[in-house]
Design an enzyme around this catalytic site. Structure first.
Site, PDB file in Angstrom:
ATOM      1  N   HIS A 155       2.840  -1.101  -2.035  1.00 11.44           N
ATOM      2  CA  HIS A 155       2.065  -2.169  -1.016  1.00 11.44           C
ATOM      3  C   HIS A 155       0.951  -1.451  -0.387  1.00 11.44           C
ATOM      4  O   HIS A 155       0.832  -0.063  -0.596  1.00 11.44           O
ATOM      5  CB  HIS A 155       3.196  -2.781  -0.100  1.00 11.44           C
ATOM      6  CG  HIS A 155       3.462  -1.723   0.998  1.00 11.44           C
ATOM      7  ND1 HIS A 155       3.920  -2.135   2.318  1.00 11.44           N
ATOM      8  CD2 HIS A 155       3.716  -0.436   1.124  1.00 11.44           C
ATOM      9  CE1 HIS A 155       4.039  -1.005   3.151  1.00 11.44           C
ATOM     10  NE2 HIS A 155       3.864  -0.019   2.393  1.00 11.44           N
ATOM     11  N   CYS A 157      -1.896   4.360   5.026  1.00  8.55           N
ATOM     12  CA  CYS A 157      -1.079   3.134   4.521  1.00  8.55           C
ATOM     13  C   CYS A 157      -2.036   2.263   4.384  1.00  8.55           C
ATOM     14  O   CYS A 157      -1.782   1.163   3.606  1.00  8.55           O
ATOM     15  CB  CYS A 157       0.058   2.711   5.495  1.00  8.55           C
ATOM     16  SG  CYS A 157       1.057   4.335   6.063  1.00  8.55           S
ATOM     17  N   HIS A 174       0.278   2.410  -2.063  1.00  8.34           N
ATOM     18  CA  HIS A 174       1.345   3.411  -2.277  1.00  8.34           C
ATOM     19  C   HIS A 174       2.870   2.903  -2.439  1.00  8.34           C
ATOM     20  O   HIS A 174       2.727   1.632  -2.150  1.00  8.34           O
ATOM     21  CB  HIS A 174       1.591   4.458  -1.140  1.00  8.34           C
ATOM     22  CG  HIS A 174       1.723   3.637   0.062  1.00  8.34           C
ATOM     23  ND1 HIS A 174       0.843   3.064   0.974  1.00  8.34           N
ATOM     24  CD2 HIS A 174       2.914   3.478   0.993  1.00  8.34           C
ATOM     25  CE1 HIS A 174       1.392   2.398   2.107  1.00  8.34           C
ATOM     26  NE2 HIS A 174       2.772   2.641   1.883  1.00  8.34           N
ATOM     27  N   HIS A 180       7.152   2.922  -2.511  1.00  2.00           N
ATOM     28  CA  HIS A 180       8.465   3.297  -1.677  1.00  2.00           C
ATOM     29  C   HIS A 180       9.786   2.927  -2.610  1.00  2.00           C
ATOM     30  O   HIS A 180       9.628   1.913  -3.259  1.00  2.00           O
ATOM     31  CB  HIS A 180       8.533   2.382  -0.460  1.00  2.00           C
ATOM     32  CG  HIS A 180       7.626   2.706   0.557  1.00  2.00           C
ATOM     33  ND1 HIS A 180       7.522   3.854   1.569  1.00  2.00           N
ATOM     34  CD2 HIS A 180       6.642   1.990   1.214  1.00  2.00           C
ATOM     35  CE1 HIS A 180       6.424   3.818   2.229  1.00  2.00           C
ATOM     36  NE2 HIS A 180       5.905   2.544   2.019  1.00  2.00           N
ATOM     37  N   GLU A 229      12.339   1.859   4.914  1.00  3.59           N
ATOM     38  CA  GLU A 229      11.268   2.016   4.145  1.00  3.59           C
ATOM     39  C   GLU A 229      11.055   3.236   3.660  1.00  3.59           C
ATOM     40  O   GLU A 229      10.815   3.557   2.435  1.00  3.59           O
ATOM     41  CB  GLU A 229       9.915   1.733   4.864  1.00  3.59           C
ATOM     42  CG  GLU A 229       8.967   1.572   4.254  1.00  3.59           C
ATOM     43  CD  GLU A 229       7.489   1.697   4.898  1.00  3.59           C
ATOM     44  OE1 GLU A 229       7.510   2.334   6.002  1.00  3.59           O
ATOM     45  OE2 GLU A 229       6.741   0.687   4.654  1.00  3.59           O
ATOM     46  N   ASP A 261      11.515  -6.150  -6.689  1.00  2.00           N
ATOM     47  CA  ASP A 261      11.741  -4.888  -7.501  1.00  2.00           C
ATOM     48  C   ASP A 261      10.658  -4.802  -8.613  1.00  2.00           C
ATOM     49  O   ASP A 261      10.464  -5.499  -9.357  1.00  2.00           O
ATOM     50  CB  ASP A 261      13.392  -4.985  -8.223  1.00  2.00           C
ATOM     51  CG  ASP A 261      13.563  -3.465  -8.824  1.00  2.00           C
ATOM     52  OD1 ASP A 261      13.193  -2.489  -8.017  1.00  2.00           O
ATOM     53  OD2 ASP A 261      14.235  -3.341  -9.710  1.00  2.00           O
ATOM     54  N   HIS A 262      10.156  -3.507  -8.422  1.00  3.99           N
ATOM     55  CA  HIS A 262       8.819  -3.375  -9.384  1.00  3.99           C
ATOM     56  C   HIS A 262       7.816  -4.197  -9.328  1.00  3.99           C
ATOM     57  O   HIS A 262       7.355  -4.407 -10.188  1.00  3.99           O
ATOM     58  CB  HIS A 262       9.325  -3.159 -10.794  1.00  3.99           C
ATOM     59  CG  HIS A 262      10.197  -1.761 -11.076  1.00  3.99           C
ATOM     60  ND1 HIS A 262      11.461  -1.479 -10.662  1.00  3.99           N
ATOM     61  CD2 HIS A 262       9.947  -0.670 -11.515  1.00  3.99           C
ATOM     62  CE1 HIS A 262      11.902  -0.445 -10.678  1.00  3.99           C
ATOM     63  NE2 HIS A 262      10.839   0.311 -11.462  1.00  3.99           N
TER      64      HIS A 262
END
Ligand SMILES: Nc1nc2c(c(=O)[nH]1)N=C([C@H](O)[C@H](O)COP(=O)(O)OP(=O)(O)OP(=O)(O)O)CN2
Ligand code: ZN
Length: 144
Positions: free
Chosen positions: A22, A41, A47, A49, A133, A87-88
């Site tokens: 994100h 950010c 980037h 997580h 996070e 996810d992904h």
């Protein structure tokens, strides 16, 4: 126990992890304001997580099954509500909820809360959504 006696109530938690990328960027701020507020950010290429999510239910322990909800059932709900959409994925580009709001951990907890409420057969059992996070950045939401 008779039908009119309430069973003991307890908290039941299941943990899952998912990976996503994100960028913190608000459509309600200028580019300069975004840079100023979100710093690294806000980097244009984003980037990633490895998010950790704890979903907690609160309810009566059924005296026949000994469970609030079968963990297998809770796992299915969490896969549908959390893993499937996020996810992904790129949260900002793949998840409609974040088209109009920044993908902060605060907003993530609200998204997960709404998703869980929508898929659960007994949504009244949902008590808390907690998202890590990073190891250090943690938000919890109880629908308030
Ligand atoms: N209130 C919030 N503040 C911030 C959020 C958020 O969701 N809510 N998110 C971020 C960023 O997404 C960022 O990825 C956080 O990274 P970082 O600060 O590097 O986090 P760490 O805890 O891993 O790093 P430290 O080494 O502990 O600083 C920023 N703010
Ligand atoms: Zn981040």
């Amino acid at each position: 126990m008779g039908d009119n006696v309430r069973n003991p109530r307890a908290y039941q938690t299941r943990r899952i992890t998912f990976s996503a990328c994100h960028r913190l960027h608000s459509p309600y701020l200028t580019d300069d304001e975004n840079k100023e507020i979100f710093g690294k950010c806000n980097h244009i290429n984003g980037h990633g997580h490895n998010y950790v999510v704890l979903v907690t239910l609160f309810g009566e322990i059924d005296n026949k099954t000994g469970m609030i909800m079968n963990m297998t059932e809770l796992k299915k709900y969490m896969e549908e509500a959390i893993m499937k959409p996020m996810d992904h994925k790129n949260l900002d580009k793949d998840v409609e909820f974040f088209f109009t709001r920044p993908s902060t951990t605060e907003n993530l907890t609200i998204f997960i809360w709404n998703q869980m409420k929508a898929v659960m057969e007994k949504p009244e059992l949902l008590y808390e959504v907690k998202v890590f996070e990073t190891e250090n950045n943690i938000v919890k939401y109880r629908g308030e």
